[in-house]
Design a protein around this motif. Structure first.
Motif, PDB file in Angstrom:
ATOM      1  N   GLY A 136       0.801  -1.219   0.000  1.00 19.53           N
ATOM      2  CA  GLY A 136       0.000   0.000   0.000  1.00 19.53           C
ATOM      3  C   GLY A 136       0.831   1.265   0.000  1.00 19.53           C
ATOM      4  N   GLY A 137       2.169   1.134   0.070  1.00 22.06           N
ATOM      5  CA  GLY A 137       3.035   2.300   0.034  1.00 22.06           C
ATOM      6  C   GLY A 137       3.282   2.886   1.401  1.00 22.06           C
ATOM      7  N   TYR A 138       2.975   4.176   1.535  1.00 27.08           N
ATOM      8  CA  TYR A 138       3.231   4.909   2.769  1.00 27.08           C
ATOM      9  C   TYR A 138       1.971   5.675   3.178  1.00 27.08           C
ATOM     10  CZ  TYR A 138       8.116   4.005   1.786  1.00 27.08           C
ATOM     11  OH  TYR A 138       9.301   3.377   1.528  1.00 27.08           O
ATOM     12  N   VAL A 139       1.803   5.844   4.483  1.00 30.70           N
ATOM     13  CA  VAL A 139       0.705   6.652   5.000  1.00 30.70           C
ATOM     14  C   VAL A 139       1.235   7.594   6.076  1.00 30.70           C
ATOM     15  CG1 VAL A 139      -1.108   4.961   4.516  1.00 30.70           C
ATOM     16  CG2 VAL A 139       0.030   4.939   6.734  1.00 30.70           C
ATOM     17  N   ALA A 140       0.488   8.640   6.324  1.00 29.90           N
ATOM     18  CA  ALA A 140       0.746   9.582   7.413  1.00 29.90           C
ATOM     19  C   ALA A 140      -0.573  10.291   7.682  1.00 29.90           C
ATOM     20  CB  ALA A 140       1.828  10.588   7.035  1.00 29.90           C
ATOM     21  N   GLU A 141      -0.693  10.878   8.867  1.00 28.66           N
ATOM     22  CA  GLU A 141      -1.885  11.649   9.202  1.00 28.66           C
ATOM     23  C   GLU A 141      -1.483  12.977   9.802  1.00 28.66           C
ATOM     24  OE1 GLU A 141      -4.458   9.334  11.725  1.00 28.66           O
ATOM     25  OE2 GLU A 141      -4.711   7.772  10.222  1.00 28.66           O
ATOM     26  N   ILE A 142      -2.238  14.018   9.435  1.00 32.85           N
ATOM     27  CA  ILE A 142      -2.001  15.364   9.942  1.00 32.85           C
ATOM     28  C   ILE A 142      -3.314  15.970  10.426  1.00 32.85           C
ATOM     29  CG2 ILE A 142      -0.007  15.763   8.444  1.00 32.85           C
ATOM     30  CD1 ILE A 142      -1.863  17.398   6.584  1.00 32.85           C
ATOM     31  N   GLU A 143      -3.190  17.058  11.153  1.00 36.94           N
ATOM     32  CA  GLU A 143      -4.358  17.848  11.536  1.00 36.94           C
ATOM     33  C   GLU A 143      -4.433  19.021  10.568  1.00 36.94           C
ATOM     34  OE1 GLU A 143      -6.261  19.982  15.475  1.00 36.94           O
ATOM     35  OE2 GLU A 143      -4.110  19.659  15.396  1.00 36.94           O
ATOM     36  N   ASP A 144      -5.592  19.221   9.944  1.00 31.89           N
ATOM     37  CA  ASP A 144      -5.720  20.342   9.014  1.00 31.89           C
ATOM     38  C   ASP A 144      -5.905  21.645   9.774  1.00 31.89           C
ATOM     39  OD1 ASP A 144      -8.435  20.576   9.718  1.00 31.89           O
ATOM     40  OD2 ASP A 144      -9.184  19.979   7.753  1.00 31.89           O
ATOM     41  N   SER A 145      -6.083  22.732   9.061  1.00 33.94           N
ATOM     42  CA  SER A 145      -6.226  24.061   9.669  1.00 33.94           C
ATOM     43  C   SER A 145      -7.481  24.196  10.520  1.00 33.94           C
ATOM     44  CB  SER A 145      -6.247  25.126   8.572  1.00 33.94           C
ATOM     45  OG  SER A 145      -7.370  24.929   7.711  1.00 33.94           O
ATOM     46  N   GLU A 146      -8.431  23.269  10.352  1.00 33.65           N
ATOM     47  CA  GLU A 146      -9.716  23.358  11.047  1.00 33.65           C
ATOM     48  C   GLU A 146      -9.832  22.391  12.219  1.00 33.65           C
ATOM     49  OE1 GLU A 146     -11.659  25.998   9.710  1.00 33.65           O
ATOM     50  OE2 GLU A 146      -9.639  26.055   8.870  1.00 33.65           O
ATOM     51  N   GLY A 147      -8.834  21.527  12.403  1.00 32.24           N
ATOM     52  CA  GLY A 147      -8.879  20.557  13.495  1.00 32.24           C
ATOM     53  C   GLY A 147      -9.345  19.177  13.079  1.00 32.24           C
ATOM     54  N   ASN A 148      -9.437  18.912  11.773  1.00 30.85           N
ATOM     55  CA  ASN A 148      -9.813  17.587  11.271  1.00 30.85           C
ATOM     56  C   ASN A 148      -8.576  16.713  11.125  1.00 30.85           C
ATOM     57  OD1 ASN A 148     -12.703  18.049  10.562  1.00 30.85           O
ATOM     58  ND2 ASN A 148     -11.815  19.543   9.158  1.00 30.85           N
ATOM     59  N   ASN A 153      -1.653   9.213   1.532  1.00 28.68           N
ATOM     60  CA  ASN A 153      -1.185   7.919   1.045  1.00 28.68           C
ATOM     61  C   ASN A 153      -0.351   8.144  -0.203  1.00 28.68           C
ATOM     62  OD1 ASN A 153      -2.099   5.416  -1.016  1.00 28.68           O
ATOM     63  ND2 ASN A 153      -1.362   4.838   0.992  1.00 28.68           N
ATOM     64  N   ALA A 154       0.804   7.484  -0.254  1.00 30.04           N
ATOM     65  CA  ALA A 154       1.668   7.539  -1.435  1.00 30.04           C
ATOM     66  C   ALA A 154       2.144   6.122  -1.723  1.00 30.04           C
ATOM     67  CB  ALA A 154       2.860   8.456  -1.207  1.00 30.04           C
ATOM     68  N   LEU A 155       2.025   5.705  -2.969  1.00 32.87           N
ATOM     69  CA  LEU A 155       2.444   4.349  -3.326  1.00 32.87           C
ATOM     70  C   LEU A 155       3.959   4.207  -3.366  1.00 32.87           C
ATOM     71  CD1 LEU A 155      -0.190   3.373  -6.020  1.00 32.87           C
ATOM     72  CD2 LEU A 155      -0.074   2.709  -3.605  1.00 32.87           C
TER      73      LEU A 155
END
Length: 157
Positions: A136-148, A153-155
């Protein structure tokens, strides 16, 4: 640009194709057309549309199309009709509440590292650092400017 109601109606029509069971009731499961990707449209809640548009356009390097739909401010992500996958919009209004605890939308990017750099430069927090997940490649998670919570995902690396 089609609004959320139009997206829903179009998706419903595509799923049903007018097929019914012998008794004339609802469609039979085996009669429904196969869908490669069942998610058609998503909406990401925002509280400050200008700030959110600036964040997403800078971090993902794309252009959003701003519209008002049923009295709600929306900013639509690019959509390639006839191609697999889903698209969606940023949405502002009384029913849209940003959260890190709801559904997580994954954005496909060519390379996660520069996206993370642009996000951090715009004040984002990294919630889940870049991780290799095999095929599946690579994943990461961030918080956007609104708090979401927003996932990447990058293969390839």
């Amino acid at each position: 640009m089609m609004g959320p109601l139009g997206f829903c109606l179009l998706a419903l029509a595509a799923c049903q194709q007018g097929q019914t069971s012998p008794a004339g009731s609802s469609p039979l499961p085996q009669e429904r057309p196969a869908m490669a990707n069942p998610v058609y449209h998503f909406e990401i809640p925002v509280t400050d549309m200008d700030r959110a548009i600036a964040f997403y356009e800078a971090v993902l390097e794309l252009k959003l199309n701003r519209e008002t739909v049923d009295g709600y401010e929306m900013a639509f992500f690019p959509r390639a009709d006839g191609k697999p996958g889903a698209s969606g919009a940023l949405a502002k209004g009384d029913v849209y509440v940003p959260s890190k605890t709801g559904a997580i939308v994954y954005f496909d990017v060519a390379d996660i590292d520069p996206v993370l750099e642009r996000a951090v430069a715009r004040g984002s927090k990294i919630l889940y650092p870049k991780k290799h997940i095999g095929a599946g490649g690579y994943v990461a998670e961030i918080e956007d400017s609104e708090g979401n919570r927003l996932a990447l995902n990058a293969l390839a690396d």
